[in-house]
Design a protein around this motif. Structure first.
Motif, PDB file in Angstrom:
ATOM      1  N   ARG A 109      71.942  73.611   6.122  1.00  0.00           N
ATOM      2  CA  ARG A 109      72.861  72.917   7.322  1.00  0.00           C
ATOM      3  C   ARG A 109      71.843  71.940   8.015  1.00  0.00           C
ATOM      4  O   ARG A 109      72.347  70.897   8.113  1.00  0.00           O
ATOM      5  CB  ARG A 109      73.247  73.972   8.251  1.00  0.00           C
ATOM      6  N   HIS A 110      70.602  72.267   8.027  1.00  0.00           N
ATOM      7  CA  HIS A 110      69.694  71.564   8.979  1.00  0.00           C
ATOM      8  C   HIS A 110      69.381  70.210   7.796  1.00  0.00           C
ATOM      9  O   HIS A 110      69.584  69.128   8.487  1.00  0.00           O
ATOM     10  CB  HIS A 110      68.296  72.121   9.305  1.00  0.00           C
ATOM     11  N   ALA A 111      69.411  70.490   6.555  1.00  0.00           N
ATOM     12  CA  ALA A 111      69.177  69.120   5.841  1.00  0.00           C
ATOM     13  C   ALA A 111      70.407  68.135   5.865  1.00  0.00           C
ATOM     14  O   ALA A 111      70.196  66.943   6.096  1.00  0.00           O
ATOM     15  CB  ALA A 111      69.364  69.413   4.251  1.00  0.00           C
ATOM     16  N   HIS A 112      71.749  68.724   6.075  1.00  0.00           N
ATOM     17  CA  HIS A 112      72.931  67.762   6.311  1.00  0.00           C
ATOM     18  C   HIS A 112      72.751  67.241   7.596  1.00  0.00           C
ATOM     19  O   HIS A 112      73.103  66.126   7.670  1.00  0.00           O
ATOM     20  CB  HIS A 112      74.032  68.639   6.138  1.00  0.00           C
ATOM     21  N   GLN A 113      72.229  68.014   8.586  1.00  0.00           N
ATOM     22  CA  GLN A 113      72.290  67.301  10.089  1.00  0.00           C
ATOM     23  C   GLN A 113      71.241  66.325  10.117  1.00  0.00           C
ATOM     24  O   GLN A 113      71.298  65.244  10.655  1.00  0.00           O
ATOM     25  CB  GLN A 113      72.055  68.738  11.207  1.00  0.00           C
ATOM     26  N   THR A 114      70.018  66.523   9.290  1.00  0.00           N
ATOM     27  CA  THR A 114      69.178  65.441   9.279  1.00  0.00           C
ATOM     28  C   THR A 114      69.600  64.249   8.512  1.00  0.00           C
ATOM     29  O   THR A 114      69.328  63.055   8.894  1.00  0.00           O
ATOM     30  CB  THR A 114      67.922  65.855   8.535  1.00  0.00           C
ATOM     31  N   LEU A 115      70.665  64.425   7.678  1.00  0.00           N
ATOM     32  CA  LEU A 115      70.982  63.311   6.829  1.00  0.00           C
ATOM     33  C   LEU A 115      72.170  62.641   7.886  1.00  0.00           C
ATOM     34  O   LEU A 115      72.544  61.431   7.608  1.00  0.00           O
ATOM     35  CB  LEU A 115      71.720  63.884   5.414  1.00  0.00           C
ATOM     36  N   ASP A 116      72.449  63.345   8.657  1.00  0.00           N
ATOM     37  CA  ASP A 116      73.621  62.910   9.636  1.00  0.00           C
ATOM     38  C   ASP A 116      72.986  61.398  10.398  1.00  0.00           C
ATOM     39  O   ASP A 116      73.673  60.764  10.959  1.00  0.00           O
ATOM     40  CB  ASP A 116      74.325  63.716  10.647  1.00  0.00           C
ATOM     41  N   ASN A 117      71.663  61.481  10.421  1.00  0.00           N
ATOM     42  CA  ASN A 117      70.816  60.226  10.725  1.00  0.00           C
ATOM     43  C   ASN A 117      71.168  59.005  10.101  1.00  0.00           C
ATOM     44  O   ASN A 117      70.820  57.861  10.455  1.00  0.00           O
ATOM     45  CB  ASN A 117      69.474  60.563  10.702  1.00  0.00           C
ATOM     46  N   ILE A 118      71.935  59.099   9.050  1.00  0.00           N
ATOM     47  CA  ILE A 118      72.380  57.946   8.198  1.00  0.00           C
ATOM     48  C   ILE A 118      70.992  57.248   7.834  1.00  0.00           C
ATOM     49  O   ILE A 118      70.764  56.043   8.075  1.00  0.00           O
ATOM     50  CB  ILE A 118      73.144  56.914   8.917  1.00  0.00           C
ATOM     51  N   PRO A 119      70.331  57.788   6.837  1.00  0.00           N
ATOM     52  CA  PRO A 119      68.934  57.276   6.526  1.00  0.00           C
ATOM     53  C   PRO A 119      68.956  55.938   5.810  1.00  0.00           C
ATOM     54  O   PRO A 119      69.863  55.620   4.934  1.00  0.00           O
ATOM     55  CB  PRO A 119      68.366  58.527   5.745  1.00  0.00           C
ATOM     56  N   HIS A 120      68.032  54.821   5.916  1.00  0.00           N
ATOM     57  CA  HIS A 120      67.714  53.934   5.156  1.00  0.00           C
ATOM     58  C   HIS A 120      66.574  54.442   4.416  1.00  0.00           C
ATOM     59  O   HIS A 120      66.563  53.804   3.209  1.00  0.00           O
ATOM     60  CB  HIS A 120      67.285  52.511   6.081  1.00  0.00           C
ATOM     61  N   ILE A 121      65.781  55.198   4.655  1.00  0.00           N
ATOM     62  CA  ILE A 121      64.606  55.910   3.888  1.00  0.00           C
ATOM     63  C   ILE A 121      64.598  57.321   3.984  1.00  0.00           C
ATOM     64  O   ILE A 121      65.054  57.894   5.156  1.00  0.00           O
ATOM     65  CB  ILE A 121      63.347  55.144   4.372  1.00  0.00           C
ATOM     66  N   THR A 122      64.495  58.197   2.923  1.00  0.00           N
ATOM     67  CA  THR A 122      64.433  59.579   2.832  1.00  0.00           C
ATOM     68  C   THR A 122      62.960  59.665   2.717  1.00  0.00           C
ATOM     69  O   THR A 122      62.364  58.994   1.605  1.00  0.00           O
ATOM     70  CB  THR A 122      65.341  59.934   1.901  1.00  0.00           C
ATOM     71  N   MET A 123      62.455  60.814   3.194  1.00  0.00           N
ATOM     72  CA  MET A 123      61.097  61.344   3.036  1.00  0.00           C
ATOM     73  C   MET A 123      61.450  62.790   2.571  1.00  0.00           C
ATOM     74  O   MET A 123      61.451  63.446   3.503  1.00  0.00           O
ATOM     75  CB  MET A 123      59.986  61.269   4.362  1.00  0.00           C
ATOM     76  N   ASP A 124      60.885  63.072   1.436  1.00  0.00           N
ATOM     77  CA  ASP A 124      60.946  64.576   0.738  1.00  0.00           C
ATOM     78  C   ASP A 124      59.619  65.096   0.716  1.00  0.00           C
ATOM     79  O   ASP A 124      58.757  64.415   0.027  1.00  0.00           O
ATOM     80  CB  ASP A 124      61.847  64.485  -0.571  1.00  0.00           C
ATOM     81  N   ASP A 125      59.839  66.374   0.753  1.00  0.00           N
ATOM     82  CA  ASP A 125      58.496  67.113   0.167  1.00  0.00           C
ATOM     83  C   ASP A 125      59.251  68.300  -0.560  1.00  0.00           C
ATOM     84  O   ASP A 125      59.600  69.419  -0.224  1.00  0.00           O
ATOM     85  CB  ASP A 125      57.746  67.843   1.255  1.00  0.00           C
ATOM     86  N   GLY A 126      59.391  67.953  -2.090  1.00  0.00           N
ATOM     87  CA  GLY A 126      60.245  68.951  -2.728  1.00  0.00           C
ATOM     88  C   GLY A 126      61.476  68.560  -3.405  1.00  0.00           C
ATOM     89  O   GLY A 126      62.134  69.095  -4.328  1.00  0.00           O
ATOM     90  N   GLY A 127      62.059  67.431  -2.776  1.00  0.00           N
ATOM     91  CA  GLY A 127      63.244  66.730  -3.389  1.00  0.00           C
ATOM     92  C   GLY A 127      64.511  67.230  -2.867  1.00  0.00           C
ATOM     93  O   GLY A 127      65.545  66.829  -3.338  1.00  0.00           O
ATOM     94  N   ASP A 128      64.650  68.027  -1.836  1.00  0.00           N
ATOM     95  CA  ASP A 128      65.909  68.871  -1.320  1.00  0.00           C
ATOM     96  C   ASP A 128      66.755  67.833  -0.788  1.00  0.00           C
ATOM     97  O   ASP A 128      68.137  67.903  -0.927  1.00  0.00           O
ATOM     98  CB  ASP A 128      65.711  69.967  -0.532  1.00  0.00           C
ATOM     99  N   LEU A 129      66.307  66.644  -0.081  1.00  0.00           N
ATOM    100  CA  LEU A 129      67.126  65.756   0.476  1.00  0.00           C
ATOM    101  C   LEU A 129      67.978  64.820  -0.471  1.00  0.00           C
ATOM    102  O   LEU A 129      68.863  64.560  -0.407  1.00  0.00           O
ATOM    103  CB  LEU A 129      66.355  64.702   1.504  1.00  0.00           C
ATOM    104  N   VAL A 130      67.089  64.429  -1.508  1.00  0.00           N
ATOM    105  CA  VAL A 130      67.737  63.567  -2.488  1.00  0.00           C
ATOM    106  C   VAL A 130      68.596  64.161  -3.065  1.00  0.00           C
ATOM    107  O   VAL A 130      69.683  63.746  -3.554  1.00  0.00           O
ATOM    108  CB  VAL A 130      66.510  63.026  -3.227  1.00  0.00           C
TER     109      VAL A 130
END
Ligand code: ADE
Length: 418
Positions: A109-130
């Motif tokens: 849920r937190h990953a989704h809320q972070t993505l609600d920022n409508i990113p131009h750039i993602t910064m991952d540590d482990g790949g879960d956002l991508v």
């Protein structure tokens, strides 16, 4: 501004902790000064899934100073420092969605809320956002310019995506920069893993038989530091070249089947699954202590150990005792999650300075060069990597030699021989 952090951290001094780390991050500080003036990230939204530590806080503040709108979630349920998360929200107006000990459901849920920022750039540590974007938030790809990845496991996942032809935006493999893996993975993991084991258990390492699973850069660091503490270090490997390096570095190399019978302490650092499982638990010594320093909690099969056990008990913070039917006890630290972050504070700031300088400069690079980047896993540009080493040396007040013209000419010619 949306956020979700642990409210109980309200009265704590997260800001002092962030400041303490900043003192050890002079390269990031130089970048921050430049970002403050030039605002190279103006209008850019960055969503980061990173361990929420004091060092990550300093990265986030630097990105914000550069003009970015930053949102963060945790890249591991046990790696959030709640005080830091709270201070980022309260003192720096940065959206953080992270609570120490969060469930898997809350983590995503937190990953989704972070993505609600409508990113131009993602910064991952482990790949879960991508991976979340590619599986569930495909609409976000329209605005994404690129991403960065902090760790070996994440880079490996993205290389698999690229090979399958499914990677839909460029990712810079920060992990693979020399100024990242040679320092963070080796000296960072080396020190912080030993730190986590000692904080959790307070045991003496001298004279213990210490098994390191995997001799990549993290394994090397752990083996080197465990030896420094007087442990008798044994290494397990599957790659013949790495195994040979471990032998010539002076370690005993043997299969896990045999190491399992001998070890007092085990640390997995392979990035792979099922390194220590049922067949190993069956033959371990009474009192064996097991910890993981690989990104995901798949290296030690804690579920299998639970099934084999008649009792599971938390006997100390971050130490669980599993009692087997025959009475032997096996101890798991930090639930088999990254022990350096679960039981300690992660890598020291001085190495994260290098890693996060790479992150900040790669974000700037993506903004400037995104139209030239292919949808692949991309190397950190050499000039960025080299500059970070140069800056770090200068902040340490260390001077090095420079090539003379004669030496440059010699190195670029082939005519001069014996
Ligand atoms: N990974 C390992 N140590 C870390 C730290 N201190 N901060 C952020 N990510 C990390």
């Amino acid at each position: 501004m949306n956020y979700e952090v642990n409210k109980e951290a309200e009265k704590s001094e997260g800001s002092n902790k962030i400041y303490w780390a900043y003192r050890e991050m002079p390269v990031l500080a130089l970048i921050r000064e430049r970002f403050k003036k030039g605002k190279p990230l103006a209008g850019i939204n960055i969503s980061g899934c990173l361990h929420i530590t004091t060092e990550t806080a300093n990265l986030a503040i630097t990105l914000k100073e550069g003009g970015a709108r930053v949102a963060l979630c945790a890249s591991n349920p046990l790696s959030t420092c709640d005080e830091v998360a709270h201070s980022l929200v309260k003192d720096h107006d940065i959206s953080v969605f992270a609570v120490y000990g969060e469930s898997r459901e809350m983590y995503y849920r937190h990953a989704h809320q972070t993505l609600d920022n409508i990113p131009h750039i993602t910064m991952d540590d482990g790949g879960d956002l991508v991976s979340t974007i590619h599986k569930e938030r495909k609409e976000l790809m329209e605005t994404i310019l690129g991403g960065t990845e902090e760790t070996t496991t994440g880079v490996h996942r993205f290389e698999n995506m690229e090979r399958e032809g499914v990677l839909k935006y460029p990712i810079i493999a920060v992990n693979d920069a020399y100024t990242k893996y040679l320092f963070d993975n080796r000296y960072g993991t080396g020190q912080s893993t030993i730190d986590g084991i000692i904080r959790a258990t307070n045991i003496l390492l001298a004279g213990k038989r210490f098994v390191v699973g995997g001799y990549g850069w993290c394994g090397r660091g752990v083996a080197m530091r465990a030896r420094g503490m007087g442990a008798h270090v044994m290494v397990t490997e599957v790659d013949p070249t790495r195994a040979l390096e471990a032998v010539m570095d002076g370690f005993d190399v043997l299969p896990m089947e045999r190491a399992a019978q001998q070890g007092d302490i085990f640390v997995t650092t392979t990035g792979n699954t099922s390194i220590i499982c049922e067949r190993h638990f069956k033959i371990m010594k009474d009192g064996a202590i097991l910890a993981n320093s690989g990104h995901f909690n798949v290296e030690i099969d804690v579920e299998a150990l639970e099934e084999m056990s008649v009792q599971r008990n938390e006997i100390r913070q971050h130490v669980e005792e599993f009692t087997l039917e025959d009475g032997r006890k096996i101890y798991i630290l930090g639930q088999g999650r990254l022990v350096n972050l679960a039981a300690a504070e992660g890598h020291p700031a001085a190495v994260m300075d290098l890693s996060f300088a790479n992150q900040a400069l790669c974000a700037e690079y993506i903004v400037k060069h995104h139209s030239e980047l292919e949808n692949r896993v991309i190397k950190v540009p050499e000039h960025i990597d080299g500059k970070i080493a140069e800056l770090k040396l200068s902040t340490m007040n260390i001077k090095i030699d420079v090539l003379t013209q004669e030496q440059k000419d010699y190195m670029s010619s082939w005519r001069v021989g014996t």
